[in-house]
Design a protein around this motif. Sequence first.
Motif, PDB file in Angstrom:
ATOM      1  N   ASP A 384      -6.630 -12.493  55.566  1.00 45.61           N
ATOM      2  CA  ASP A 384      -6.884 -12.817  54.162  1.00 45.61           C
ATOM      3  C   ASP A 384      -7.310 -14.265  53.974  1.00 45.61           C
ATOM      4  OD1 ASP A 384      -4.146 -13.525  54.842  1.00 45.61           O
ATOM      5  OD2 ASP A 384      -3.862 -13.973  52.724  1.00 45.61           O
ATOM      6  N   ARG A 385      -6.960 -15.144  54.896  1.00 46.78           N
ATOM      7  CA  ARG A 385      -7.396 -16.544  54.790  1.00 46.78           C
ATOM      8  C   ARG A 385      -8.901 -16.646  54.958  1.00 46.78           C
ATOM      9  NH1 ARG A 385      -3.213 -18.650  59.233  1.00 46.78           N
ATOM     10  NH2 ARG A 385      -4.035 -16.694  60.123  1.00 46.78           N
ATOM     11  N   VAL A 386      -9.456 -15.856  55.849  1.00 50.02           N
ATOM     12  CA  VAL A 386     -10.910 -15.870  56.049  1.00 50.02           C
ATOM     13  C   VAL A 386     -11.606 -15.285  54.825  1.00 50.02           C
ATOM     14  CG1 VAL A 386     -12.810 -15.086  57.509  1.00 50.02           C
ATOM     15  CG2 VAL A 386     -10.615 -15.712  58.540  1.00 50.02           C
ATOM     16  N   ARG A 387     -11.048 -14.203  54.268  1.00 47.16           N
ATOM     17  CA  ARG A 387     -11.649 -13.623  53.071  1.00 47.16           C
ATOM     18  C   ARG A 387     -11.626 -14.615  51.915  1.00 47.16           C
ATOM     19  NH1 ARG A 387      -8.225  -9.274  54.349  1.00 47.16           N
ATOM     20  NH2 ARG A 387      -7.022  -9.577  52.414  1.00 47.16           N
ATOM     21  N   LEU A 444      -8.932 -23.411  54.871  1.00 45.68           N
ATOM     22  CA  LEU A 444      -8.421 -22.057  55.078  1.00 45.68           C
ATOM     23  C   LEU A 444      -8.873 -21.509  56.426  1.00 45.68           C
ATOM     24  CD1 LEU A 444      -8.982 -20.576  51.505  1.00 45.68           C
ATOM     25  CD2 LEU A 444      -6.782 -20.665  52.697  1.00 45.68           C
ATOM     26  N   LEU A 445     -10.122 -21.765  56.784  1.00 50.72           N
ATOM     27  CA  LEU A 445     -10.634 -21.295  58.077  1.00 50.72           C
ATOM     28  C   LEU A 445      -9.923 -22.005  59.233  1.00 50.72           C
ATOM     29  CD1 LEU A 445     -14.447 -21.120  57.241  1.00 50.72           C
ATOM     30  CD2 LEU A 445     -12.882 -19.196  57.550  1.00 50.72           C
ATOM     31  N   ALA A 446      -9.697 -23.296  59.071  1.00 51.55           N
ATOM     32  CA  ALA A 446      -8.990 -24.033  60.121  1.00 51.55           C
ATOM     33  C   ALA A 446      -7.570 -23.500  60.294  1.00 51.55           C
ATOM     34  CB  ALA A 446      -8.962 -25.525  59.783  1.00 51.55           C
ATOM     35  N   ASP A 447      -6.929 -23.181  59.184  1.00 53.20           N
ATOM     36  CA  ASP A 447      -5.579 -22.634  59.245  1.00 53.20           C
ATOM     37  C   ASP A 447      -5.553 -21.278  59.937  1.00 53.20           C
ATOM     38  OD1 ASP A 447      -2.740 -22.801  58.463  1.00 53.20           O
ATOM     39  OD2 ASP A 447      -3.219 -21.086  57.188  1.00 53.20           O
ATOM     40  N   ALA A 448      -6.678 -20.547  59.832  1.00 54.23           N
ATOM     41  CA  ALA A 448      -6.789 -19.241  60.483  1.00 54.23           C
ATOM     42  C   ALA A 448      -7.213 -19.363  61.944  1.00 54.23           C
ATOM     43  CB  ALA A 448      -7.783 -18.367  59.730  1.00 54.23           C
ATOM     44  N   GLY A 449      -7.419 -20.609  62.426  1.00 50.31           N
ATOM     45  CA  GLY A 449      -7.735 -20.829  63.835  1.00 50.31           C
ATOM     46  C   GLY A 449      -9.203 -20.931  64.164  1.00 50.31           C
ATOM     47  N   TRP A 450     -10.086 -20.945  63.147  1.00 42.49           N
ATOM     48  CA  TRP A 450     -11.534 -21.058  63.387  1.00 42.49           C
ATOM     49  C   TRP A 450     -11.921 -22.530  63.342  1.00 42.49           C
ATOM     50  CZ3 TRP A 450     -14.047 -16.832  65.008  1.00 42.49           C
ATOM     51  CH2 TRP A 450     -13.451 -15.603  64.747  1.00 42.49           C
ATOM     52  N   THR A 451     -12.376 -23.054  64.462  1.00 44.59           N
ATOM     53  CA  THR A 451     -12.668 -24.480  64.593  1.00 44.59           C
ATOM     54  C   THR A 451     -14.059 -24.689  65.171  1.00 44.59           C
ATOM     55  OG1 THR A 451     -11.745 -24.577  66.825  1.00 44.59           O
ATOM     56  CG2 THR A 451     -10.237 -24.967  64.973  1.00 44.59           C
ATOM     57  N   ARG A 452     -14.532 -25.930  65.101  1.00 38.45           N
ATOM     58  CA  ARG A 452     -15.870 -26.258  65.612  1.00 38.45           C
ATOM     59  C   ARG A 452     -15.966 -26.031  67.112  1.00 38.45           C
ATOM     60  NH1 ARG A 452     -19.400 -26.582  61.339  1.00 38.45           N
ATOM     61  NH2 ARG A 452     -18.430 -27.729  59.629  1.00 38.45           N
TER      62      ARG A 452
END
Length: 812
Positions: A384-387, A444-452
């Motif tokens: 849901d964080r990505v959404r 929110l994306l960073a919290d979901a683990g999506w990083t550069r």
Amino acid sequence: MSHVGVPRGTVRKRRSLALLTTGVLTIPVLAGCSSGGEETARGVPQDIAPAARETVADGSTANWAVDALPATFNAFQADADSATTRITGALLPTLFPMDRTGQPKLNPDYLESAKVIEREPRQVVLYKLNQQAVWSDGREIGAPDFVAQWRALRGKDSAFWTARNSGYERIEKIERGADDLQVRVTFSKPYADWRSLFSPLYPKEITGSPDAFNDGARTALKTTAGPFVLKSMSKSEGTVTLARNPRWWGDKAKLDTLVFRAVAAKDRTQALSDGTVDIADIDAATADRITLARRDRGSNGQPLNHGPGSEITPAQALRSWAQAHGSDEDAAEIAQAAREKNRKAVVAYATEQKALRDFAVRKSLEPAYTQLALNGESGPLADDRVRRAVARALDRQELAQTVLGPLGLPAKPLGSHLALAGQPGYKDGSGALGEQNTKEAQALLADAGWTRGGAAEPPKDTKAGSEAEKKGGKDDEAEADKKTAEEAEEDKDAKSEKTEKSEKSDKDGQKAEEDSTEDSAAERKKADQDSEDSAASRDEGLYIVGDDNKPGAPAPATVGSASAVHVLAPARTAAAQGTVLLRQAGVLGEDGAVAATDKQPGGAAGAYAPVGTAAPAPAAAKGQLGKDGKTLTLRFVLPSGPGSQSLRSVGDKIAAMLEKIGVGTEITKVPDESYFKDHIASGAYDLALYSWPATAYPATDGRPIYAKPEPATDGSLLVEQNYTRVGTDHIDQLFDKAAGELDEKAARELMKQADARIWAAAGSIPLFQRPQLVAVDKKLANVGAFGFAAPRYQDIGFKNRQAAGSPADRKK
């Protein structure tokens, strides 16, 4: 709440997708937190050229364009569509049609009154029928008709093939009241939306037996009770003809005959100009032509400055004349043929424009809204964080302006899933999700683990969402191992050491490194474009030839980065009803022009590209986020037909907005006829655009759209109409509670709470209410863009008297 594979036209248990694709076809920054009270947002008024009945002439015929002949006249069957609804509205009783504010209003032609007379121990509704109301065979409308329809639709007899029964299953019994004109309905449990029942009401001859219900009402309605009766249906001519009902007790129909004619959206300009139809839903391009035609009325025969040949400059015209009269006979012959072809096109266009002067464009907002659907079944959007990050990246005001602004309609983002602006109970609930904010979306994306640095290299053939999950992780690991072992031997140009962030050539690697320090959106787009231009196709596949920026092809206007990859899916065999369902779902855009990328020189869009053909890089990378060796790429499915250019423009803008927060999109363009059946309904997408129609009964109609999917015994999900696969138990409980709440104010408050929860779940993001454009003969009154309201067919007619029975033919 949509004009594609959803059982069509059904508004109770199964509501149809409005694309409206009707439509013609018939598609917004998130609003901030709103006050706790109900908002007074005004809807756009209807535009129907209203006229008093005494000013409308008796007689004549009007021709009304529909997308296709109805597959059935039974509105409760799965393949009922918008044509079914339109035609049965003139033939059968609707007890509580919607008014111009989107509220159900008692119809005095059929009812003297209808109200709840008891609440305990059971809810009881008493209908008092208009004593003049009779079926076309002379029989009184009465309790036996109500009983037969209840038994057919309550869901206890599987012999009746019905697609919807919401509300009927709550009825305990139906009895005759004090006399034959009273019908007493007792419910087993409270039902707030009781006004939705028995509309349309069919005679007991149809609902009394499975054979008549399943087959008899598909192609004929021998007994009706409206201002018109069904005279004939001709499949060869594509027409359904209605005639005045001689037994109609209400205001006499002004028209002698009303003909519904099947006309495809692409053929409507021609049909209007040659007098085939008098009323037609149109797209923005046709509306522009009508506006130009009326503007040019006073041009005194001067050549038009638009249309075929208008772009030819004096120098080009002189050169063409010289070639046509030159000494090179072959060149002269070619030039003469081109000049003659252009001359004929100019004449034909001018003739059409002259005929189009007799029309007016009626415009309002259609009672339907376009949403961005986020498939939360699996893949990145299962989080849901990505959404929420995707939703908060959207500038909804810009999207609304793109579609509605050029039409002169209010371009305001929609703030509710369960009501439209102007309806009672409308409240902007988007504050439950939060307003557009790029930094918070990135957080929110960073919290979901999506990083550069989350992707060491862009995986080949990345497909986000449910298909990626089905493929599993083994293929990704094998691919990574293979590339690690073989890259040095296979890529002659690879001279630098591979890192977690890049496997590209020196040049691309340098660009990725340089761009990783840049915040400018313009520089990111430029770097991505360089990467796209230098990428080669590594696998055979389907690409839109022309989107790869080869010589002579214009660069994409909106999305210029490699993170937005355009792919054309192969065509599939579609169901016969697909086109009608697509239009009903509202996935078609308003602009009928062919997309620029579809007209680029050098190859037809969607041609097969052999190995080595330049094509967009798969989710390339400098600013794109990653996680566990995968880039964050979402598959965005859009229709590829010529009528959906406006929808694709919205999709491209969304892709550009997502690129700013590091989310890539693979824009997959699929045939219109398979858009819903093969992608939306089956869940083969991550992002998609489609529409739902407005409703006066959100507790009933909204529940199957937002209900939490339940696992089936075979391991699949039972999604009802919740094609985003996102839902919660709390949302379901609020719908159930509202459906049984007889206090209208309390029920609306429950729906506002449910809407806030739906916003917070971020599976469906309302964008804007769809435009409604209708071309109407200028002499016709009381017809056009109805907005929320149902038409009063008996009031439609020509203001200027014509010979009774003669068609309104403008052919000269």
